[in-house]
Design a protein around this motif. Sequence first.
Motif, PDB file in Angstrom:
ATOM      1  N   ARG A  44       0.805  -1.127  -0.043  1.00  0.00           N
ATOM      2  CA  ARG A  44       0.005   0.061   0.147  1.00  0.00           C
ATOM      3  C   ARG A  44       0.733   1.310   0.014  1.00  0.00           C
ATOM      4  NH1 ARG A  44      -3.872  -2.123   4.247  1.00  0.00           N
ATOM      5  NH2 ARG A  44      -5.678  -2.666   3.232  1.00  0.00           N
ATOM      6  N   HIS A  45       2.096   1.212   0.571  1.00  0.00           N
ATOM      7  CA  HIS A  45       2.627   2.533   1.014  1.00  0.00           C
ATOM      8  C   HIS A  45       3.786   2.708   0.235  1.00  0.00           C
ATOM      9  CE1 HIS A  45      -0.435   3.622   4.023  1.00  0.00           C
ATOM     10  NE2 HIS A  45      -0.244   2.263   4.562  1.00  0.00           N
ATOM     11  N   LEU A  46       4.562   1.982  -0.441  1.00  0.00           N
ATOM     12  CA  LEU A  46       5.870   1.943  -1.033  1.00  0.00           C
ATOM     13  C   LEU A  46       5.573   2.516  -2.281  1.00  0.00           C
ATOM     14  CD1 LEU A  46       8.849   1.467  -0.983  1.00  0.00           C
ATOM     15  CD2 LEU A  46       8.413  -0.773  -2.146  1.00  0.00           C
ATOM     16  N   PRO A  47       6.112   3.985  -2.613  1.00  0.00           N
ATOM     17  CA  PRO A  47       6.020   4.501  -3.826  1.00  0.00           C
ATOM     18  C   PRO A  47       6.796   4.009  -5.017  1.00  0.00           C
ATOM     19  CG  PRO A  47       6.871   6.142  -2.173  1.00  0.00           C
ATOM     20  CD  PRO A  47       6.849   4.745  -1.527  1.00  0.00           C
ATOM     21  N   LEU A  48       6.167   4.012  -6.066  1.00  0.00           N
ATOM     22  CA  LEU A  48       7.177   3.208  -7.327  1.00  0.00           C
ATOM     23  C   LEU A  48       8.585   3.677  -7.205  1.00  0.00           C
ATOM     24  CD1 LEU A  48       4.088   3.478  -9.999  1.00  0.00           C
ATOM     25  CD2 LEU A  48       5.014   1.628  -8.699  1.00  0.00           C
ATOM     26  N   GLN A  49       8.939   4.936  -7.029  1.00  0.00           N
ATOM     27  CA  GLN A  49      10.196   5.302  -7.035  1.00  0.00           C
ATOM     28  C   GLN A  49      10.999   4.873  -5.875  1.00  0.00           C
ATOM     29  OE1 GLN A  49       7.698   7.284  -6.495  1.00  0.00           O
ATOM     30  NE2 GLN A  49       8.101   8.754  -5.204  1.00  0.00           N
ATOM     31  N   ALA A 100      11.285   4.307  -1.349  1.00  0.00           N
ATOM     32  CA  ALA A 100      11.562   5.058   0.008  1.00  0.00           C
ATOM     33  C   ALA A 100      12.423   4.569   0.806  1.00  0.00           C
ATOM     34  CB  ALA A 100      10.075   5.233   0.278  1.00  0.00           C
ATOM     35  N   GLU A 104      10.633   6.525   5.993  1.00  0.00           N
ATOM     36  CA  GLU A 104       9.425   7.042   5.402  1.00  0.00           C
ATOM     37  C   GLU A 104       8.605   5.809   5.204  1.00  0.00           C
ATOM     38  OE1 GLU A 104      12.320   9.930   2.392  1.00  0.00           O
ATOM     39  OE2 GLU A 104      11.593   7.893   1.572  1.00  0.00           O
ATOM     40  N   LEU A 105       8.739   4.852   4.925  1.00  0.00           N
ATOM     41  CA  LEU A 105       7.977   3.799   4.686  1.00  0.00           C
ATOM     42  C   LEU A 105       7.016   3.573   5.908  1.00  0.00           C
ATOM     43  CD1 LEU A 105       6.747   1.853   2.764  1.00  0.00           C
ATOM     44  CD2 LEU A 105       8.723   0.259   3.019  1.00  0.00           C
ATOM     45  N   GLN A 149       4.637   6.175   6.757  1.00  0.00           N
ATOM     46  CA  GLN A 149       3.656   6.204   6.041  1.00  0.00           C
ATOM     47  C   GLN A 149       2.684   5.165   6.478  1.00  0.00           C
ATOM     48  OE1 GLN A 149       2.043   7.769   3.198  1.00  0.00           O
ATOM     49  NE2 GLN A 149       3.443   9.345   3.628  1.00  0.00           N
ATOM     50  N   ARG A 162      17.496   2.632  -0.106  1.00  0.00           N
ATOM     51  CA  ARG A 162      15.951   2.888  -0.412  1.00  0.00           C
ATOM     52  C   ARG A 162      15.389   1.423  -0.669  1.00  0.00           C
ATOM     53  NH1 ARG A 162      14.398   7.627  -1.370  1.00  0.00           N
ATOM     54  NH2 ARG A 162      12.566   7.288  -2.585  1.00  0.00           N
ATOM     55  N   GLN A 178      -3.323  -4.360  -7.086  1.00  0.00           N
ATOM     56  CA  GLN A 178      -4.610  -3.553  -7.515  1.00  0.00           C
ATOM     57  C   GLN A 178      -5.789  -4.037  -8.118  1.00  0.00           C
ATOM     58  OE1 GLN A 178      -3.334  -0.896 -10.810  1.00  0.00           O
ATOM     59  NE2 GLN A 178      -4.983   0.070 -11.170  1.00  0.00           N
TER      60      GLN A 178
END
Length: 157
Positions: free
Chosen positions: A62-67, A69, A73-74, A77, A111, A126
């Motif tokens: 749910r929380h890991l951005p595609l770029q 983190a 940060e993770l 979030q 990261r 998704q």
Amino acid sequence: MADLAPEPGWRETHLGRMMEAALRRFDARVLELMARNIEVPLALSNLAARAQVGAAHIHITRHLPLQGARLTELAAQAGMSKQAMGDLVDQCVAWGMVAREPDPLDARARRVVFTATGLVWLQAFQDAVVQAEAEFHQAVGPEVATVVALGLEAYAT
């Protein structure tokens, strides 16, 4: 003093308890759908089917951005401690869902990023969420589903 005792059963029927039960049901359904998704690598599908991948692991999805983190940060979030998120990331690294890479902005930092397998998992997530939401709409009706979604959105912000 007996008159001041809380009403029996309130702990099982309050809004927070119902939201928790609904989230557990929703997450369980999402994991069930992911376990059946033929696009998901067999090892991850088997882990999901045997309940080895749980709702906690979904926090990463749910929380890991595609770029990617940083772990801190993770964790922020997901509302988890850095140590707890680190344990989840370690498991997901072992399963091939994510990797730890050097942070291009800070050579001392790392990261967390999705691997190719993790991106397949993310797509399956998704797809499962879309289906689980459709099942929710069917179960409670479109009007109730809309009111619930709007209410939760307003309450969460």
